[in-house]
Design an enzyme around this catalytic site. Structure first.
Site, PDB file in Angstrom:
ATOM      1  N   GLY A 233       4.709  20.019  46.903  1.00 54.58           N
ATOM      2  CA  GLY A 233       6.142  20.261  46.835  1.00 54.58           C
ATOM      3  C   GLY A 233       6.901  20.120  48.129  1.00 54.58           C
ATOM      4  N   GLU A 275      -2.076  21.697  47.895  1.00 53.27           N
ATOM      5  CA  GLU A 275      -2.422  20.410  47.272  1.00 53.27           C
ATOM      6  C   GLU A 275      -1.191  19.506  47.396  1.00 53.27           C
ATOM      7  OE1 GLU A 275      -3.630  21.390  43.241  1.00 53.27           O
ATOM      8  OE2 GLU A 275      -1.570  21.852  42.678  1.00 53.27           O
ATOM      9  N   GLY A 277       1.033  16.133  48.047  1.00 57.35           N
ATOM     10  CA  GLY A 277       0.997  14.704  47.728  1.00 57.35           C
ATOM     11  C   GLY A 277       1.982  13.928  48.585  1.00 57.35           C
ATOM     12  N   CYS A 353      16.426  -7.160  34.555  1.00 57.34           N
ATOM     13  CA  CYS A 353      17.668  -7.368  33.793  1.00 57.34           C
ATOM     14  C   CYS A 353      18.273  -6.026  33.409  1.00 57.34           C
ATOM     15  CB  CYS A 353      17.365  -8.167  32.540  1.00 57.34           C
ATOM     16  SG  CYS A 353      16.449  -9.654  32.889  1.00 57.34           S
TER      17      CYS A 353
HETATM   18  C1  LIG Z   1       0.348  20.591  39.939  1.00 54.39           C
HETATM   19  C2  LIG Z   1       0.811  19.726  41.043  1.00 54.39           C
HETATM   20  N1  LIG Z   1       0.248  19.858  42.255  1.00 54.39           N
HETATM   21  C3  LIG Z   1       0.627  19.089  43.284  1.00 54.39           C
HETATM   22  C4  LIG Z   1       1.611  18.148  43.152  1.00 54.39           C
HETATM   23  C5  LIG Z   1       2.001  17.319  44.339  1.00 54.39           C
HETATM   24  O1  LIG Z   1       3.303  17.596  44.662  1.00 54.39           O
HETATM   25  P1  LIG Z   1       3.999  16.905  45.920  1.00 54.39           P
HETATM   26  O2  LIG Z   1       3.706  15.465  45.840  1.00 54.39           O
HETATM   27  O3  LIG Z   1       5.438  17.239  45.751  1.00 54.39           O
HETATM   28  O4  LIG Z   1       3.404  17.525  47.161  1.00 54.39           O
HETATM   29  C6  LIG Z   1       2.247  17.983  41.913  1.00 54.39           C
HETATM   30  C7  LIG Z   1       3.307  17.007  41.724  1.00 54.39           C
HETATM   31  O5  LIG Z   1       4.027  16.949  40.776  1.00 54.39           O
HETATM   32  C8  LIG Z   1       1.825  18.788  40.826  1.00 54.39           C
HETATM   33  O6  LIG Z   1       2.376  18.670  39.610  1.00 54.39           O
END
Ligand SMILES: Cc1ncc(COP(=O)(O)O)c(C=O)c1O
Length: 406
Positions: A233, A275, A277, A353
């Site tokens: 997040g 965790e 991303g 398109c």
């Molecule tokens: C359960 C869960 N964990 C981790 C993430 C990774 O989130 P971010 O990419 O915002 O760090 C997400 C992304 O939607 C998620 O749904």
């Protein structure tokens, strides 16, 4: 993270020079990713685990770059678990996400993944599978509590009724069910309530609320837990690239928060597992494309580029105008003229398109000519992997992975 534009530009120019067709490529700077991941790791206090959510970008070269630095990977489908196990047989895996199939839960158990359970029904199905397999499953309950500290961002998954996690009113029945189920071992709670958090202080407040809420549940229900998964997040500021999430400030604040927790609660403070991303992989990626046409429509100027949102859906998905740089191309070897825009706001659209195929809107440019290259930054997360690749059956872009300089 400071971008190494020179490397990305050189790679785009090289790919452009080596192709007869107009350029369209994702460029990933792997050494930059490695440095960034190490920087994130260094900022996390010892009581924290660092997982990477592979949904952001699951390309093997990126995962291989991250594997030595992270504690494991988070998967959100059976496909992602299988992908991880194919390439990383030993790395710890978390399995989360709504709507898990029995076959996916069985795969998770087979591969020893920790499962983040989203509902009572999922808990019961997992119990049946774990009993049948004769091996206990490690689980966390993904909960969706209303927290006063939950800031509002552009993407909120919890703190209000949503499809994610276990609503607070159903927690007691899930915990009661777990008491009767020796095959399911509760390791902790999982919170992923929002994405796109750009404010370090607000994120710290949220983590502090997770700790407080978990302590209350432990007292109320007589639980002992090992860790809290605080989700991902942390956002990337696409709108104001110079104002990114302040990781050093966050790290310092987190160290103080955990020190204070330890002072007040001794050894009884759970580990925090991240965790992340987007904040891990976004910065290492660039979407490189070539200007095919420039035209005026009323007061506005449009540049049509090779590719579009079927490769790079990030700006459309997040509703922003994506930042980019122009890489001027001097050579012009065609017999026809070269349209250009000078000192004009330019809207960059792709080849699809649909009027929704826009990557950047009214970006003020000194000069743009057909044949110039555009490099969109922050394209390493939720870019190619969230895009509808085969719409119109245009060819896929090249994927270029930059290594350490020799
Ligand atoms: C359960 C869960 N964990 C981790 C993430 C990774 O989130 P971010 O990419 O915002 O760090 C997400 C992304 O939607 C998620 O749904």
């Amino acid at each position: 993270m400071r971008l190494d534009w020179d490397r990305a530009i050189a790679a785009a120019q090289q790919a452009h020079a080596g192709s007869d067709e107009p350029l369209c490529a994702f460029i990933y700077d792997l050494p930059a990713l490695k440095r960034h991941a190490a920087h994130l790791r260094e900022g996390l206090p010892g009581q924290c685990d660092f997982f990477y959510a592979i949904k952001a970008n699951s390309d093997v070269p990126l995962l291989q770059t991250l594997a030595p630095t992270v504690d494991g990977f988070e998967a959100s489908s059976g496909g992602e678990i299988a992908w991880l196990r194919q390439h990383f047989p030993q790395v710890p895996v978390i399995f989360s996400g709504p709507g898990k199939l029995d076959s996916e839960l069985a795969l998770a158990l087979q591969h020893g993944a920790t499962v983040h359970v989203e509902s009572l029904h999922e808990l019961e199905r997992l119990a049946v599978l774990a009993r049948a397999g004769g091996k206990p499953a490690s689980i966390l309950l993904r909960v969706n509590p209303p927290l006063a500290e939950l800031a509002t961002t552009t993407l909120v998954m919890g703190g209000k009724p949503t499809q994610f996690g276990i609503a607070i009113e159903h927690l007691p029945v899930c915990l009661e069910r777990l008491r009767q189920e020796p095959c399911l071992e509760l390791r902790g709670f999982h919170f992923h309530l929002l994405s796109h958090q750009l404010d370090a202080d607000k994120h710290l407040q949220l983590l502090s609320a997770y700790l407080r809420q978990t302590r209350e549940w432990c007292e109320q229900y007589g639980l002992r837990i090992e860790h809290i998964n605080v989700g991902g997040g942390i956002g990337v500021n696409y709108r104001e690239p110079q104002r990114q999430f302040d990781w050093p400030r966050f790290s310092t604040g987190l160290a103080s928060l955990l020190a204070e927790e330890a002072r007040r609660h001794g050894d009884d403070v759970p580990r925090l597992r991240f965790e992340l991303g987007r904040f891990v992989s976004a910065f290492c990626g660039y979407y490189a494309t070539e200007v095919l046409d420039i035209k005026e429509s009323g007061e506005r100027v449009f540049a049509i580029v090779r590719g579009g949102t079927h490769h790079f859906r990030t700006p459309y998905a997040q509703g922003h105008s994506h930042p980019f740089r122009v890489v001027p191309v001097a050579d012009w070897k065609h017999a026809y003229s070269r349209p250009e825009a000078v000192h004009r706001p330019v809207t960059v659209a792709g080849q699809l398109c649909t009027p929704k195929d826009v990557l950047a809107s009214d970006a003020m440019l000194d000069r743009l000519r057909v044949g110039d290259l555009l490099l969109f930054q922050y394209a390493g997360a939720y870019a190619w992997h969230i895009s509808h690749h085969d719409f119109l059956r245009h060819p896929h872009p090249q994927h270029i992975y930059l290594q350490e300089d020799a």
